[in-house]
Design a protein around this motif. Structure first.
Motif, PDB file in Angstrom:
ATOM      1  N   GLN A  59     -43.917  31.906 -43.438  1.00  0.00           N
ATOM      2  CA  GLN A  59     -44.500  32.725 -41.955  1.00  0.00           C
ATOM      3  C   GLN A  59     -45.633  33.180 -41.441  1.00  0.00           C
ATOM      4  OE1 GLN A  59     -42.317  36.694 -43.436  1.00  0.00           O
ATOM      5  NE2 GLN A  59     -40.436  35.646 -42.415  1.00  0.00           N
ATOM      6  N   PHE A  60     -46.223  32.702 -42.624  1.00  0.00           N
ATOM      7  CA  PHE A  60     -48.229  32.714 -42.031  1.00  0.00           C
ATOM      8  C   PHE A  60     -48.991  31.496 -42.373  1.00  0.00           C
ATOM      9  CE2 PHE A  60     -46.833  37.107 -43.893  1.00  0.00           C
ATOM     10  CZ  PHE A  60     -46.711  37.537 -42.919  1.00  0.00           C
ATOM     11  N   ILE A  61     -49.338  31.069 -43.516  1.00  0.00           N
ATOM     12  CA  ILE A  61     -49.846  30.384 -43.687  1.00  0.00           C
ATOM     13  C   ILE A  61     -49.848  28.551 -42.865  1.00  0.00           C
ATOM     14  CG2 ILE A  61     -50.984  28.584 -45.478  1.00  0.00           C
ATOM     15  CD1 ILE A  61     -50.248  30.570 -47.532  1.00  0.00           C
ATOM     16  N   LYS A  62     -48.481  28.354 -42.540  1.00  0.00           N
ATOM     17  CA  LYS A  62     -47.740  26.534 -41.726  1.00  0.00           C
ATOM     18  C   LYS A  62     -49.111  27.314 -40.545  1.00  0.00           C
ATOM     19  CE  LYS A  62     -44.836  23.470 -40.992  1.00  0.00           C
ATOM     20  NZ  LYS A  62     -43.168  23.034 -40.994  1.00  0.00           N
ATOM     21  N   PRO A  63     -48.007  28.347 -39.962  1.00  0.00           N
ATOM     22  CA  PRO A  63     -48.529  28.323 -38.178  1.00  0.00           C
ATOM     23  C   PRO A  63     -50.071  28.946 -38.248  1.00  0.00           C
ATOM     24  CG  PRO A  63     -46.958  29.724 -38.952  1.00  0.00           C
ATOM     25  CD  PRO A  63     -48.028  28.936 -40.533  1.00  0.00           C
ATOM     26  N   LEU A  64     -50.402  29.350 -39.470  1.00  0.00           N
ATOM     27  CA  LEU A  64     -52.006  29.388 -38.849  1.00  0.00           C
ATOM     28  C   LEU A  64     -53.089  28.160 -38.810  1.00  0.00           C
ATOM     29  CD1 LEU A  64     -54.451  31.514 -38.976  1.00  0.00           C
ATOM     30  CD2 LEU A  64     -54.613  31.286 -41.789  1.00  0.00           C
ATOM     31  N   ILE A  65     -52.320  27.049 -40.249  1.00  0.00           N
ATOM     32  CA  ILE A  65     -53.069  26.255 -40.035  1.00  0.00           C
ATOM     33  C   ILE A  65     -52.949  25.221 -38.563  1.00  0.00           C
ATOM     34  CG2 ILE A  65     -53.654  23.938 -41.092  1.00  0.00           C
ATOM     35  CD1 ILE A  65     -52.870  25.670 -44.050  1.00  0.00           C
ATOM     36  N   LYS A  66     -51.694  25.164 -38.138  1.00  0.00           N
ATOM     37  CA  LYS A  66     -51.456  24.643 -37.419  1.00  0.00           C
ATOM     38  C   LYS A  66     -51.884  24.918 -35.909  1.00  0.00           C
ATOM     39  CE  LYS A  66     -47.247  22.182 -38.302  1.00  0.00           C
ATOM     40  NZ  LYS A  66     -46.444  20.970 -37.712  1.00  0.00           N
ATOM     41  N   THR A  67     -52.150  26.538 -36.190  1.00  0.00           N
ATOM     42  CA  THR A  67     -53.438  26.569 -34.665  1.00  0.00           C
ATOM     43  C   THR A  67     -54.422  26.289 -34.978  1.00  0.00           C
ATOM     44  OG1 THR A  67     -51.481  28.359 -34.632  1.00  0.00           O
ATOM     45  CG2 THR A  67     -53.822  28.849 -33.067  1.00  0.00           C
ATOM     46  N   THR A  68     -54.932  26.127 -36.583  1.00  0.00           N
ATOM     47  CA  THR A  68     -56.986  25.994 -36.459  1.00  0.00           C
ATOM     48  C   THR A  68     -56.769  24.451 -36.099  1.00  0.00           C
ATOM     49  OG1 THR A  68     -56.633  27.961 -37.810  1.00  0.00           O
ATOM     50  CG2 THR A  68     -58.298  25.562 -38.017  1.00  0.00           C
ATOM     51  N   ILE A  69     -55.531  23.859 -36.104  1.00  0.00           N
ATOM     52  CA  ILE A  69     -55.755  22.160 -35.631  1.00  0.00           C
ATOM     53  C   ILE A  69     -56.206  22.325 -34.432  1.00  0.00           C
ATOM     54  CG2 ILE A  69     -54.856  19.635 -35.969  1.00  0.00           C
ATOM     55  CD1 ILE A  69     -54.429  20.999 -39.063  1.00  0.00           C
ATOM     56  N   LYS A  70     -55.132  22.687 -33.694  1.00  0.00           N
ATOM     57  CA  LYS A  70     -55.141  22.829 -32.445  1.00  0.00           C
ATOM     58  C   LYS A  70     -56.275  22.906 -31.717  1.00  0.00           C
ATOM     59  CE  LYS A  70     -50.095  22.829 -31.634  1.00  0.00           C
ATOM     60  NZ  LYS A  70     -48.520  23.769 -31.338  1.00  0.00           N
ATOM     61  N   GLU A  71     -56.351  24.611 -32.547  1.00  0.00           N
ATOM     62  CA  GLU A  71     -58.039  24.807 -31.660  1.00  0.00           C
ATOM     63  C   GLU A  71     -59.284  24.158 -32.089  1.00  0.00           C
ATOM     64  OE1 GLU A  71     -58.977  27.015 -29.814  1.00  0.00           O
ATOM     65  OE2 GLU A  71     -56.947  27.281 -29.605  1.00  0.00           O
ATOM     66  N   PHE A  72     -59.322  23.032 -32.916  1.00  0.00           N
ATOM     67  CA  PHE A  72     -59.983  21.760 -32.909  1.00  0.00           C
ATOM     68  C   PHE A  72     -60.293  21.014 -32.352  1.00  0.00           C
ATOM     69  CE2 PHE A  72     -60.142  22.081 -38.592  1.00  0.00           C
ATOM     70  CZ  PHE A  72     -61.043  23.123 -37.477  1.00  0.00           C
ATOM     71  N   GLN A  73     -58.993  20.860 -31.525  1.00  0.00           N
ATOM     72  CA  GLN A  73     -59.400  19.689 -30.914  1.00  0.00           C
ATOM     73  C   GLN A  73     -60.304  20.091 -28.883  1.00  0.00           C
ATOM     74  OE1 GLN A  73     -54.722  19.019 -30.086  1.00  0.00           O
ATOM     75  NE2 GLN A  73     -55.023  18.007 -31.564  1.00  0.00           N
ATOM     76  N   ASN A  74     -60.491  21.551 -29.326  1.00  0.00           N
ATOM     77  CA  ASN A  74     -60.944  21.959 -27.965  1.00  0.00           C
ATOM     78  C   ASN A  74     -62.749  22.134 -28.538  1.00  0.00           C
ATOM     79  OD1 ASN A  74     -58.803  22.501 -26.603  1.00  0.00           O
ATOM     80  ND2 ASN A  74     -58.862  24.652 -28.010  1.00  0.00           N
ATOM     81  N   TYR A  75     -63.376  21.984 -29.498  1.00  0.00           N
ATOM     82  CA  TYR A  75     -64.853  22.450 -29.895  1.00  0.00           C
ATOM     83  C   TYR A  75     -64.849  20.879 -30.668  1.00  0.00           C
ATOM     84  CZ  TYR A  75     -63.667  27.014 -29.707  1.00  0.00           C
ATOM     85  OH  TYR A  75     -63.033  28.150 -29.503  1.00  0.00           O
ATOM     86  N   ARG A  76     -64.656  19.649 -29.274  1.00  0.00           N
ATOM     87  CA  ARG A  76     -64.576  18.148 -30.266  1.00  0.00           C
ATOM     88  C   ARG A  76     -66.492  18.543 -30.498  1.00  0.00           C
ATOM     89  NH1 ARG A  76     -60.826  15.360 -26.205  1.00  0.00           N
ATOM     90  NH2 ARG A  76     -59.058  15.420 -27.909  1.00  0.00           N
ATOM     91  N   GLY A  77     -67.036  17.288 -31.273  1.00  0.00           N
ATOM     92  CA  GLY A  77     -69.053  17.491 -31.527  1.00  0.00           C
ATOM     93  C   GLY A  77     -69.630  18.311 -31.875  1.00  0.00           C
ATOM     94  N   ILE A  78     -68.841  19.572 -32.197  1.00  0.00           N
ATOM     95  CA  ILE A  78     -69.730  20.772 -33.263  1.00  0.00           C
ATOM     96  C   ILE A  78     -69.137  20.281 -34.826  1.00  0.00           C
ATOM     97  CG2 ILE A  78     -68.775  22.281 -34.182  1.00  0.00           C
ATOM     98  CD1 ILE A  78     -67.819  24.042 -31.727  1.00  0.00           C
ATOM     99  N   THR A  79     -69.896  20.162 -35.736  1.00  0.00           N
ATOM    100  CA  THR A  79     -70.709  20.055 -36.744  1.00  0.00           C
ATOM    101  C   THR A  79     -70.148  21.042 -38.100  1.00  0.00           C
ATOM    102  OG1 THR A  79     -72.226  18.190 -36.766  1.00  0.00           O
ATOM    103  CG2 THR A  79     -72.003  19.352 -38.096  1.00  0.00           C
ATOM    104  N   LEU A  80     -68.663  20.789 -39.144  1.00  0.00           N
ATOM    105  CA  LEU A  80     -68.107  21.749 -39.505  1.00  0.00           C
ATOM    106  C   LEU A  80     -69.318  21.678 -40.517  1.00  0.00           C
ATOM    107  CD1 LEU A  80     -64.960  20.939 -39.200  1.00  0.00           C
ATOM    108  CD2 LEU A  80     -66.083  22.629 -37.989  1.00  0.00           C
ATOM    109  N   ILE A  81     -69.696  20.843 -41.870  1.00  0.00           N
ATOM    110  CA  ILE A  81     -70.107  20.743 -42.429  1.00  0.00           C
ATOM    111  C   ILE A  81     -71.363  19.557 -42.358  1.00  0.00           C
ATOM    112  CG2 ILE A  81     -70.102  20.738 -44.997  1.00  0.00           C
ATOM    113  CD1 ILE A  81     -67.129  21.313 -45.517  1.00  0.00           C
TER     114      ILE A  81
END
Length: 95
Positions: A59-81
């Motif tokens: 209910q919570f963890i899987k949709p949260l992680i999948k949404t986060t991965i989809k949002e990563f595609q909108n922020y190309r070029g950003i350094t995470l670490i």
């Protein structure tokens, strides 16, 4: 695509590209009912560990992680670490 760059003091450089579909696939496998069922039966044998309900997982963890991965595609070029050690080792993770 997530790019993981690792550079050691001996100037050895390793670049690992991780496509987004591979991340989606890995999340789907990790949070599948079969894997969680196996984890829970394995944890039942160990009486000291706490049990995580699979409904919380679905209910919570899987949709949260999948949404986060989809949002990563909108922020190309950003350094995470970006880690630089004193011995010359460098680790960089970019979107």
């Amino acid at each position: 695509m997530v790019k993981i760059k690792i550079k050691t003091e001996g100037s050895m450089k390793l670049i690992i590209p991780v496509p987004y579909f591979a991340l989606h696939f890995a999340v789907s496998i990790i949070f599948s009912k079969f894997v969680w069922k196996q984890l829970m039966t394995h944890r039942d044998n160990d009486k000291t560990s706490s049990r995580i309900p699979s409904t919380l997982n679905n209910q919570f963890i899987k949709p949260l992680i999948k949404t986060t991965i989809k949002e990563f595609q909108n922020y190309r070029g950003i350094t995470l670490i970006d880690i630089k050690e004193s011995d010359g080792t460098e680790i960089t993770i970019k979107l």
